[in-house]
Design a protein around this motif. Sequence first.
Motif, PDB file in Angstrom:
ATOM      1  N   SER A 206      37.235  30.788  69.155  1.00 15.53           N
ATOM      2  CA  SER A 206      38.313  29.778  69.043  1.00 15.53           C
ATOM      3  C   SER A 206      38.281  29.020  67.900  1.00 15.53           C
ATOM      4  O   SER A 206      37.895  27.756  67.902  1.00 15.53           O
ATOM      5  N   PRO A 207      38.537  29.665  66.745  1.00 21.11           N
ATOM      6  CA  PRO A 207      38.154  28.653  65.305  1.00 21.11           C
ATOM      7  C   PRO A 207      39.043  27.467  65.185  1.00 21.11           C
ATOM      8  O   PRO A 207      38.804  26.387  64.985  1.00 21.11           O
ATOM      9  N   TRP A 208      40.411  27.665  66.048  1.00 25.05           N
ATOM     10  CA  TRP A 208      41.095  26.419  65.959  1.00 25.05           C
ATOM     11  C   TRP A 208      40.739  25.147  66.549  1.00 25.05           C
ATOM     12  O   TRP A 208      40.771  24.124  66.404  1.00 25.05           O
ATOM     13  N   SER A 209      39.999  25.539  68.117  1.00 25.43           N
ATOM     14  CA  SER A 209      39.351  24.450  68.675  1.00 25.43           C
ATOM     15  C   SER A 209      38.154  24.015  67.819  1.00 25.43           C
ATOM     16  O   SER A 209      37.912  22.531  67.705  1.00 25.43           O
ATOM     17  N   LEU A 210      37.382  24.534  67.227  1.00 24.75           N
ATOM     18  CA  LEU A 210      36.405  24.136  66.532  1.00 24.75           C
ATOM     19  C   LEU A 210      36.797  23.082  65.376  1.00 24.75           C
ATOM     20  O   LEU A 210      36.257  22.104  65.109  1.00 24.75           O
ATOM     21  N   ALA A 211      37.773  23.670  64.581  1.00 18.10           N
ATOM     22  CA  ALA A 211      38.288  23.116  63.363  1.00 18.10           C
ATOM     23  C   ALA A 211      38.924  21.707  63.905  1.00 18.10           C
ATOM     24  O   ALA A 211      38.628  20.599  63.428  1.00 18.10           O
ATOM     25  N   THR A 212      39.908  21.680  64.946  1.00 17.69           N
ATOM     26  CA  THR A 212      40.267  20.450  65.520  1.00 17.69           C
ATOM     27  C   THR A 212      39.347  19.382  66.090  1.00 17.69           C
ATOM     28  O   THR A 212      39.485  18.140  65.849  1.00 17.69           O
ATOM     29  N   SER A 213      38.103  19.732  66.652  1.00 24.20           N
ATOM     30  CA  SER A 213      37.120  18.891  66.961  1.00 24.20           C
ATOM     31  C   SER A 213      36.419  18.309  66.080  1.00 24.20           C
ATOM     32  O   SER A 213      36.117  17.237  66.165  1.00 24.20           O
ATOM     33  N   MET A 214      36.210  19.009  64.949  1.00 26.47           N
ATOM     34  CA  MET A 214      35.594  18.663  63.949  1.00 26.47           C
ATOM     35  C   MET A 214      36.364  17.760  63.003  1.00 26.47           C
ATOM     36  O   MET A 214      36.004  16.294  62.734  1.00 26.47           O
ATOM     37  N   ALA A 215      37.849  17.903  62.959  1.00 19.05           N
ATOM     38  CA  ALA A 215      38.576  16.828  62.194  1.00 19.05           C
ATOM     39  C   ALA A 215      38.802  15.560  63.071  1.00 19.05           C
ATOM     40  O   ALA A 215      38.619  14.456  62.468  1.00 19.05           O
ATOM     41  N   THR A 216      38.819  15.828  64.440  1.00 19.03           N
ATOM     42  CA  THR A 216      38.802  14.591  65.199  1.00 19.03           C
ATOM     43  C   THR A 216      37.596  13.795  65.420  1.00 19.03           C
ATOM     44  O   THR A 216      37.692  12.469  65.258  1.00 19.03           O
ATOM     45  N   LEU A 240      23.897   5.571  69.276  1.00 18.70           N
ATOM     46  CA  LEU A 240      23.875   7.145  68.957  1.00 18.70           C
ATOM     47  C   LEU A 240      23.929   7.969  69.990  1.00 18.70           C
ATOM     48  O   LEU A 240      24.481   9.019  69.886  1.00 18.70           O
ATOM     49  N   GLY A 241      23.273   7.623  71.416  1.00 20.64           N
ATOM     50  CA  GLY A 241      23.479   8.518  72.613  1.00 20.64           C
ATOM     51  C   GLY A 241      24.927   8.850  72.935  1.00 20.64           C
ATOM     52  O   GLY A 241      25.430   9.709  73.486  1.00 20.64           O
ATOM     53  N   PHE A 242      25.738   7.548  72.750  1.00 23.82           N
ATOM     54  CA  PHE A 242      27.047   7.443  73.251  1.00 23.82           C
ATOM     55  C   PHE A 242      28.028   8.515  72.275  1.00 23.82           C
ATOM     56  O   PHE A 242      28.708   9.223  72.880  1.00 23.82           O
ATOM     57  N   ALA A 243      27.495   8.275  70.983  1.00 24.13           N
ATOM     58  CA  ALA A 243      28.251   9.312  69.978  1.00 24.13           C
ATOM     59  C   ALA A 243      27.914  10.673  70.330  1.00 24.13           C
ATOM     60  O   ALA A 243      28.763  11.563  70.266  1.00 24.13           O
ATOM     61  N   ALA A 244      26.814  11.212  70.778  1.00 24.78           N
ATOM     62  CA  ALA A 244      26.455  12.364  71.320  1.00 24.78           C
ATOM     63  C   ALA A 244      27.219  13.000  72.456  1.00 24.78           C
ATOM     64  O   ALA A 244      27.537  13.821  72.285  1.00 24.78           O
ATOM     65  N   TYR A 245      27.212  12.218  73.130  1.00 27.59           N
ATOM     66  CA  TYR A 245      28.084  12.448  74.412  1.00 27.59           C
ATOM     67  C   TYR A 245      29.583  12.763  73.986  1.00 27.59           C
ATOM     68  O   TYR A 245      30.150  13.575  74.577  1.00 27.59           O
ATOM     69  N   ILE A 246      30.166  11.745  73.626  1.00 27.95           N
ATOM     70  CA  ILE A 246      31.622  11.819  73.086  1.00 27.95           C
ATOM     71  C   ILE A 246      31.719  12.824  72.314  1.00 27.95           C
ATOM     72  O   ILE A 246      32.897  13.538  72.516  1.00 27.95           O
ATOM     73  N   GLY A 247      30.777  13.069  71.336  1.00 34.44           N
ATOM     74  CA  GLY A 247      31.055  14.446  70.265  1.00 34.44           C
ATOM     75  C   GLY A 247      31.005  15.605  71.517  1.00 34.44           C
ATOM     76  O   GLY A 247      31.952  16.602  70.958  1.00 34.44           O
ATOM     77  N   GLN A 248      30.234  15.810  72.338  1.00 34.10           N
ATOM     78  CA  GLN A 248      30.410  16.725  73.286  1.00 34.10           C
ATOM     79  C   GLN A 248      31.730  17.165  73.877  1.00 34.10           C
ATOM     80  O   GLN A 248      32.217  18.095  74.229  1.00 34.10           O
ATOM     81  N   LEU A 249      32.380  15.925  74.435  1.00 31.86           N
ATOM     82  CA  LEU A 249      33.661  16.005  75.064  1.00 31.86           C
ATOM     83  C   LEU A 249      34.721  16.424  74.110  1.00 31.86           C
ATOM     84  O   LEU A 249      35.591  16.931  74.526  1.00 31.86           O
ATOM     85  N   VAL A 250      34.444  15.777  72.922  1.00 35.62           N
ATOM     86  CA  VAL A 250      35.574  16.308  71.941  1.00 35.62           C
ATOM     87  C   VAL A 250      35.844  17.756  71.903  1.00 35.62           C
ATOM     88  O   VAL A 250      36.791  18.376  71.879  1.00 35.62           O
ATOM     89  N   VAL A 251      34.402  18.294  71.629  1.00 32.09           N
ATOM     90  CA  VAL A 251      34.531  19.847  71.382  1.00 32.09           C
ATOM     91  C   VAL A 251      34.898  20.480  72.625  1.00 32.09           C
ATOM     92  O   VAL A 251      35.582  21.520  72.699  1.00 32.09           O
ATOM     93  N   LEU A 252      34.707  20.010  73.928  1.00 32.14           N
ATOM     94  CA  LEU A 252      34.928  20.695  75.131  1.00 32.14           C
ATOM     95  C   LEU A 252      36.582  20.651  75.441  1.00 32.14           C
ATOM     96  O   LEU A 252      37.254  21.585  75.711  1.00 32.14           O
ATOM     97  N   VAL A 256      39.825  23.470  75.580  1.00 32.50           N
ATOM     98  CA  VAL A 256      40.484  23.700  76.691  1.00 32.50           C
ATOM     99  C   VAL A 256      41.995  23.438  76.257  1.00 32.50           C
ATOM    100  O   VAL A 256      42.877  24.295  76.444  1.00 32.50           O
ATOM    101  N   ALA A 257      42.188  22.538  75.100  1.00 33.01           N
ATOM    102  CA  ALA A 257      43.704  22.722  74.554  1.00 33.01           C
ATOM    103  C   ALA A 257      43.908  23.839  73.689  1.00 33.01           C
ATOM    104  O   ALA A 257      45.245  23.769  73.582  1.00 33.01           O
ATOM    105  N   ALA A 258      42.931  24.462  73.142  1.00 31.03           N
ATOM    106  CA  ALA A 258      43.250  25.735  72.375  1.00 31.03           C
ATOM    107  C   ALA A 258      44.101  26.684  72.902  1.00 31.03           C
ATOM    108  O   ALA A 258      43.936  26.930  74.305  1.00 31.03           O
TER     109      ALA A 258
END
Length: 258
Positions: A206-216, A240-252, A256-258
Amino acid sequence: MGDRAPSWAPPLLAVQFLTRLPVPVLARLTPTQASDGFTRAMAWLPAVGSLIGAFTAGVYVAAGLVWPPVIAALLALAIEAVLTGAFHEDAVADFCDAFGGTARGEEALRIIRDSRIGSYGALGLGLAVGLRLAAIVMLPADLAVAAIIGAATAGRLWAVLLAAILPPPVTGTGIAARIGGRMRWRRAAGAALLTIPGVLPLALLSPWSLATSMATGMVLLWWLARFLRARIGGSTGDCLGFAAYIGQLVVLLAAVAA
């Protein structure tokens, strides 16, 4: 023995930092070597995140052979929490408690160091874990595995990037104070390279989802750095831990949206 940690130490220190797995060989390091190795270990966080994600995905797939997806996902997240000591979940709760209200400066730092969880922390953590659970359940099985691993990898990269962007507050202590002021962009670049294997399966499926999550993610990291600079003058370990968890959520959520 010199002051510089041997080459085998940084990845093992990253394992020790992100999980509860015993790494007895690290007892051989002197305090100076351990400090040097810990700073260099930041580049290895995405790689260890990939291993954690692979473990979580494996539990999810195995549990899915017996139970429905919701139960399988809950078991996977529960067992992952045992592996990591709910490290990032604790950070999410502390972050939400500190910044859910209007606290700034020393008051916010005092709240974020408090181990007790308040209403903001309980609600924030519940919503964060709930979103992660819902996103995993909504994904097809093959994409779920790639997304879980990719999210675990990219989330740890978020933590590294935030540490590179924003040093700790002047009065900061703990994890961020140990690495934030000395964090170098070459280590962040190394972390980005070690992110590639963990996100590659998601990029292929799902290249679009990865690209979208990285840009976001870049936009959200910029906002988070500005927010933290205004509220407490830097980043802490919980940030830093909060950023790590939110980063996971953005990718997931992007998967789902892709």
